[in-house]
Scaffold this motif. Structure first.
Motif, PDB file in Angstrom:
ATOM      1  N   GLU A  15       1.910   3.929 -12.382  1.00 35.67           N
ATOM      2  CA  GLU A  15       2.508   5.238 -12.090  1.00 35.67           C
ATOM      3  C   GLU A  15       1.883   6.343 -12.936  1.00 35.67           C
ATOM      4  N   LEU A  16       1.535   6.002 -14.159  1.00 39.46           N
ATOM      5  CA  LEU A  16       0.878   6.963 -15.045  1.00 39.46           C
ATOM      6  C   LEU A  16      -0.442   7.450 -14.456  1.00 39.46           C
ATOM      7  N   GLN A  17      -1.075   6.608 -13.659  1.00 39.53           N
ATOM      8  CA  GLN A  17      -2.363   6.973 -13.061  1.00 39.53           C
ATOM      9  C   GLN A  17      -2.206   7.423 -11.612  1.00 39.53           C
ATOM     10  N   GLY A  18      -0.954   7.756 -11.229  1.00 40.78           N
ATOM     11  CA  GLY A  18      -0.730   8.338  -9.914  1.00 40.78           C
ATOM     12  C   GLY A  18      -0.595   7.323  -8.787  1.00 40.78           C
ATOM     13  N   GLY A  19      -0.317   6.073  -9.120  1.00 44.50           N
ATOM     14  CA  GLY A  19      -0.188   5.058  -8.077  1.00 44.50           C
ATOM     15  C   GLY A  19       1.230   4.531  -7.937  1.00 44.50           C
ATOM     16  N   LYS A  20       1.377   3.520  -7.094  1.00 44.70           N
ATOM     17  CA  LYS A  20       2.695   2.918  -6.837  1.00 44.70           C
ATOM     18  C   LYS A  20       2.543   1.415  -6.755  1.00 44.70           C
ATOM     19  N   ILE A  21       3.608   0.691  -7.100  1.00 38.41           N
ATOM     20  CA  ILE A  21       3.578  -0.768  -6.954  1.00 38.41           C
ATOM     21  C   ILE A  21       4.722  -1.211  -6.054  1.00 38.41           C
ATOM     22  N   GLU A  22       4.487  -2.293  -5.316  1.00 42.78           N
ATOM     23  CA  GLU A  22       5.428  -2.753  -4.303  1.00 42.78           C
ATOM     24  C   GLU A  22       5.406  -4.284  -4.311  1.00 42.78           C
ATOM     25  N   VAL A  23       6.577  -4.890  -4.095  1.00 43.75           N
ATOM     26  CA  VAL A  23       6.641  -6.363  -4.085  1.00 43.75           C
ATOM     27  C   VAL A  23       7.264  -6.844  -2.790  1.00 43.75           C
ATOM     28  N   LYS A  24       6.609  -7.847  -2.181  1.00 47.34           N
ATOM     29  CA  LYS A  24       7.227  -8.530  -1.037  1.00 47.34           C
ATOM     30  C   LYS A  24       7.280 -10.003  -1.420  1.00 47.34           C
ATOM     31  N   SER A  25       8.389 -10.631  -1.115  1.00 46.23           N
ATOM     32  CA  SER A  25       8.478 -12.026  -1.541  1.00 46.23           C
ATOM     33  C   SER A  25       9.412 -12.823  -0.646  1.00 46.23           C
ATOM     34  N   GLU A  26       9.095 -14.100  -0.522  1.00 48.40           N
ATOM     35  CA  GLU A  26       9.982 -14.992   0.221  1.00 48.40           C
ATOM     36  C   GLU A  26      10.222 -16.195  -0.674  1.00 48.40           C
ATOM     37  N   LEU A  27      11.491 -16.487  -0.891  1.00 56.28           N
ATOM     38  CA  LEU A  27      11.855 -17.552  -1.817  1.00 56.28           C
ATOM     39  C   LEU A  27      11.226 -18.879  -1.380  1.00 56.28           C
ATOM     40  N   GLY A  28      10.515 -19.505  -2.286  1.00 52.11           N
ATOM     41  CA  GLY A  28       9.898 -20.807  -2.014  1.00 52.11           C
ATOM     42  C   GLY A  28       8.551 -20.706  -1.330  1.00 52.11           C
ATOM     43  N   LYS A  29       8.168 -19.548  -0.831  1.00 52.34           N
ATOM     44  CA  LYS A  29       6.899 -19.436  -0.110  1.00 52.34           C
ATOM     45  C   LYS A  29       5.836 -18.633  -0.867  1.00 52.34           C
ATOM     46  N   GLY A  30       6.291 -17.662  -1.629  1.00 46.14           N
ATOM     47  CA  GLY A  30       5.317 -16.890  -2.391  1.00 46.14           C
ATOM     48  C   GLY A  30       5.642 -15.408  -2.450  1.00 46.14           C
ATOM     49  N   SER A  31       4.858 -14.704  -3.243  1.00 45.42           N
ATOM     50  CA  SER A  31       5.080 -13.275  -3.445  1.00 45.42           C
ATOM     51  C   SER A  31       3.774 -12.508  -3.271  1.00 45.42           C
ATOM     52  N   THR A  32       3.929 -11.235  -2.869  1.00 49.39           N
ATOM     53  CA  THR A  32       2.769 -10.343  -2.802  1.00 49.39           C
ATOM     54  C   THR A  32       3.065  -9.106  -3.632  1.00 49.39           C
ATOM     55  N   PHE A  33       2.243  -8.881  -4.635  1.00 52.03           N
ATOM     56  CA  PHE A  33       2.330  -7.646  -5.425  1.00 52.03           C
ATOM     57  C   PHE A  33       1.193  -6.740  -4.977  1.00 52.03           C
ATOM     58  N   SER A  34       1.552  -5.536  -4.480  1.00 54.10           N
ATOM     59  CA  SER A  34       0.513  -4.590  -4.050  1.00 54.10           C
ATOM     60  C   SER A  34       0.648  -3.303  -4.848  1.00 54.10           C
ATOM     61  N   PHE A  35      -0.469  -2.769  -5.259  1.00 55.66           N
ATOM     62  CA  PHE A  35      -0.397  -1.449  -5.901  1.00 55.66           C
ATOM     63  C   PHE A  35      -1.480  -0.536  -5.350  1.00 55.66           C
ATOM     64  N   THR A  36      -1.195   0.759  -5.459  1.00 51.85           N
ATOM     65  CA  THR A  36      -2.184   1.752  -5.026  1.00 51.85           C
ATOM     66  C   THR A  36      -2.618   2.553  -6.244  1.00 51.85           C
ATOM     67  N   LEU A  37      -3.810   3.124  -6.151  1.00 56.32           N
ATOM     68  CA  LEU A  37      -4.277   4.098  -7.146  1.00 56.32           C
ATOM     69  C   LEU A  37      -5.069   5.161  -6.399  1.00 56.32           C
ATOM     70  N   PRO A  38      -4.924   6.431  -6.792  1.00 59.63           N
ATOM     71  CA  PRO A  38      -5.690   7.470  -6.095  1.00 59.63           C
ATOM     72  C   PRO A  38      -7.193   7.335  -6.375  1.00 59.63           C
TER      73      PRO A  38
END
Lengths: 118, 634
Positions: B597-620
């Protein structure tokens, strides 16, 4: 053998650094305050390694005083105080060979001290 | 009012129009300027016809006294008529004849009028020339038409006696909606609303008596019955010995509307000024009040009549009045407005005042007065002072916070340095220790490492929150950062039998702090490795218009939906047993989010219990705010 003056008020750290550097072929003398360090510096040293937070003056003050006294040697800081990149560039311009952050890994310390003499 | 004047028919304008007619008149027209209160008259204008008939050169008589140029005016009594018309303003008809050998040798009809300018106009008709009249009239009519039709105003000529129209120009036909032939069958009485006729006729009468120059806002009726308003000015003329009236009409309906709107807006402004709580006033150059609103009376506790005309020295202690006078003089000298705030004293009442002063100029641009608006700003001043104090306090707290961070960082790290350094020495003796000794040394080393990381993380997140965190921007090759991070964690992941698969697309360089982007990538991949027991970790990256988007996709244990929102809180573990099982400082994701966030981006998490997670972030890709970031730790 390269002679190092290490200025450090924490006895435990001073002992450890002295042992580590001696094992790696350096001669190390330790002083624990600015006043003593200024006196000692007249003996010839190849490197003066300075802590910054000292009881009577800062490592930076010692550096300035010695430069003014035209003590010709190398200088480096060994400190826990974080430093910005801008400040680091300023320090290097002023004649500081390195700024090693505390706490340090043994190997890292040895490598960086050696690099100062390369 | 000024604006509407430009559309008004001025005295000068209608005179110019009228004189263009005199120029083509078949009669002689001479205009005299009275001097010495009508004792004599200077010849000002001479139309071409008069010039021709009397065989006089204009330049020889213009500017001369009539008694010098034509001594005979006195003999015929015409001079007396001039003086009378000048005095009364009433037009006169004065026929003269002269004799030779007891027979009438010549005759001349004289019509004498007073013009709005105060000048005397004489129209001479010469019946002895009647034999030439017809040809003359025809020529003259053509000229009339030319002048008529080139005018922007409506022009109409009416018989002075029966008020019937003789002719009119195209503009008047258009104004009234009649054809010229229809108009010729009408009279003055037909083109004004019946109810307004008495007013209209009285206006014309006033005009003929020279009591007014132009009849303003006369209602005029069109053929279709609709009414518009016109300024009308008339002047007399003689055509073949008969008196006519030349009328010039200018439609001022729009002007009238503007005037009404202006009047309304003036009333509004007046209401605003009267009701304003600010003091509004005008001071002349001698610092005397020439205008003020009721708020000024309130302030001084005196009625308006005791303030108007008085110097401001009367109402303030000398030093304050002088302060004010100085400001006023500055405005007068510089011609520029001035805003100031000052402490005021009136009697025992002390307060802070703001004053806006502006110069008032006359038509020539000379400054004739100063207008001021003043306001009691005591309350505002009080708040400002409080705010100022509060700001200073905040600055102190801020400095204390920075200092605290530096001190704590030093105090925590000093013992840690000694421990770490001695562990380094002990490491050399490791092989000479018995097994329990080695196990203990490992445990100390591991926990020392943990403690160092924890302290670093706490200091880092504290610095970010205190706004004391410095970013060092450069052009960062994100593909390289991802590749390096994947390599760094390869040993750790392959120990668990997990493959890290880099599927990133080639991305442009981005404006970011390379060290911090590395930290973000390391934290996310390490986090995924930690919570994945089997399968793989896929790294993806793509460009999203102005941003890059990086995703770390694992086949790990996943996160329950209701826990995702807490994931970035400090020291949060999805369940309490995890801390012991998976380790970590509990600050990794908090810092990761803060750094993004300090560098102008955002982070987002999608996850399904027992199957896995996806962490995505953006940066300008282009970070323009990079120069405005808070100054860091020095």
């Amino acid at each position: 053998m390269k002679r190092i003056l290490y200025v450090e008020d924490n006895e435990d750290t001073a002992d450890a650094v002295k042992v580590i550097l001696q094992k790696n072929g350096f001669e190390v003398q330790v002083e624990s305050c600015g006043k003593d360090a200024l006196n000692k510096a007249h003996e010839h040293f190849d490197l003066i390694l300075l802590d910054i937070m000292l009881p009577d003056m800062s490592g930076w003050d010692i550096f300035e005083k010695l430069v003014r006294k035209k003590i010709k040697t190398r200088y480096a800081f060994l400190s826990a105080i974080p430093v910005s990149n801008e400040r680091l560039i300023e320090l290097k311009k002023a004649g500081i060979a390195d700024y090693i952050m505390k706490p340090f890994e043994k190997e890292d310390l040895i490598n960086r001290i050696k690099r100062i003499f390369e | 009012m000024k604006k509407s004047d430009s559309n008004r028919l001025t005295k000068k304008q209608w005179e110019t129009t009228a004189r263009r007619f005199y120029d083509i008149f078949n009669d002689y027209v001479v205009i005299y300027d009275p001097i010495d209160g009508g004792k004599d008259f200077i010849i000002r204008y001479f139309n071409p016809k008069a010039e021709k008939t009397d065989k006089i050169k204009k330049e020889n008589i213009l500017g001369k006294k009539v008694t010098t140029a034509f001594p005979s005016v006195k003999k015929f009594g015409l001079f007396n008529v001039f003086q009378r018309v000048y005095k009364t303003g009433k037009p006169e008809h004065f026929p003269i004849k002269w004799y030779e050998n007891n027979r009438i040798a010549g005759r001349r009809d004289n019509f004498v009028h007073k013009l709005p300018t105060g000048e005397i106009m004489a129209i001479y008709d010469n019946p002895t020339e009647n034999k030439f009249f017809k040809d003359g009239l025809k020529e003259s009519e053509e000229k009339f038409e030319a002048v008529f039709n080139s005018s922007n105003d409506g022009i109409i000529i009416a018989d002075q006696r029966n008020k019937k129209f003789y002719t009119g120009n195209k503009v008047i036909c258009k104004m009234l909606g009649y054809s010229l032939n229809e108009l010729k069958n009408l009279s003055v009485l037909d083109i004004h609303p019946k109810k307004d006729l008495p007013h209209v006729l009285s206006e014309f009468k006033k005009q003929s008596e020279r009591k007014i120059d132009v009849a303003r806002n006369l209602p005029v009726k069109r053929k279709d019955g609709s009414v518009f308003f016109a300024d009308v000015s008339s002047s007399p003329m003689i055509i073949s010995g008969k008196p006519y009236l030349l009328g010039i009409f200018r439609d001022v309906t729009e002007t009238k509307k503007t005037e009404e709107a202006l009047k309304e807006s003036e009333e509004k402004f007046r209401a605003i000024v009267e009701n304003a709580t600010d003091q509004i006033f005008i001071l002349d150059k001698n610092q005397r009040f020439i205008f003020m609103n009721p708020a000024v009376s309130m302030l001084f506790g005196k009625p308006a009549e005791k303030i108007i005309g008085q110097s401001i020295y009367k109402f303030f202690p000398k030093h304050i009045a002088e302060q004010f006078v100085k400001l006023n003089l500055n405005v007068i000298e510089s011609g520029k407005g001035n805003y100031s705030e000052q402490k005021m004293i009136i009697g025992k009442h002390e307060f802070y005042n703001s004053s806006q002063l502006n110069p008032i100029k006359n038509k020539n641009g000379d400054i004739i007065a100063v207008m001021g608006i003043t306001r009691d700003i005591t309350e505002r001043k009080k708040y400002e002072d409080e705010l100022k104090k509060m700001n200073e306090k905040l600055k102190e707290i801020d400095a204390a916070k920075t200092n605290f961070l530096n001190v704590i960082s030093h105090e925590l790290k000093t013992p840690l340095t000694a421990i770490t350094a001695h562990l380094g020495i002990l490491d050399d003796f490791k092989n000479s220790l018995e097994e329990q000794g080695r196990t203990s040394l490992d445990a100390i080393e591991r926990n020392n490492q943990m403690l160092r990381m924890l302290i670093d993380n706490i200091l880092e997140t504290s610095r970010i929150e205190a706004g004391k965190f410095e970013l060092n921007y450069s052009k960062v090759d994100i593909n390289k950062v991802i590749k390096d991070s994947a390599n760094n964690l390869k040993i750790l992941s392959e120990k668990k039998g997990i493959h890290i698969i880099d599927q990133t697309k080639k991305l442009p360089l981005i404006d970011a702090d390379e060290m911090r982007v590395k930290e973000i990538m390391n934290n996310l991949i390490e986090n995924s490795v930690k919570f994945t027991e089997k399968g793989s970790i896929i790294l993806k990256a793509k460009r999203n218009e102005k941003h890059i988007q990086v995703s770390v996709i694992d086949t790990g244990i996943g996160i329950p939906k209701d826990k995702i929102k807490n994931l970035f809180q400090k020291f949060y573990q999805v369940n309490s047993s995890m801390g012991r099982r998976y380790g970590g400082t509990g600050l990794g994701l908090t810092i990761t989010k803060q750094l993004i966030e300090l560098q102008g981006g955002k982070i987002e998490v999608k996850s399904e219990l027992g199957k896995g997670s996806t962490f995505s972030f953006t940066l300008p890709i282009n970070n323009h705010s990079q120069n405005n970031l808070k100054g860091g730790v020095k």
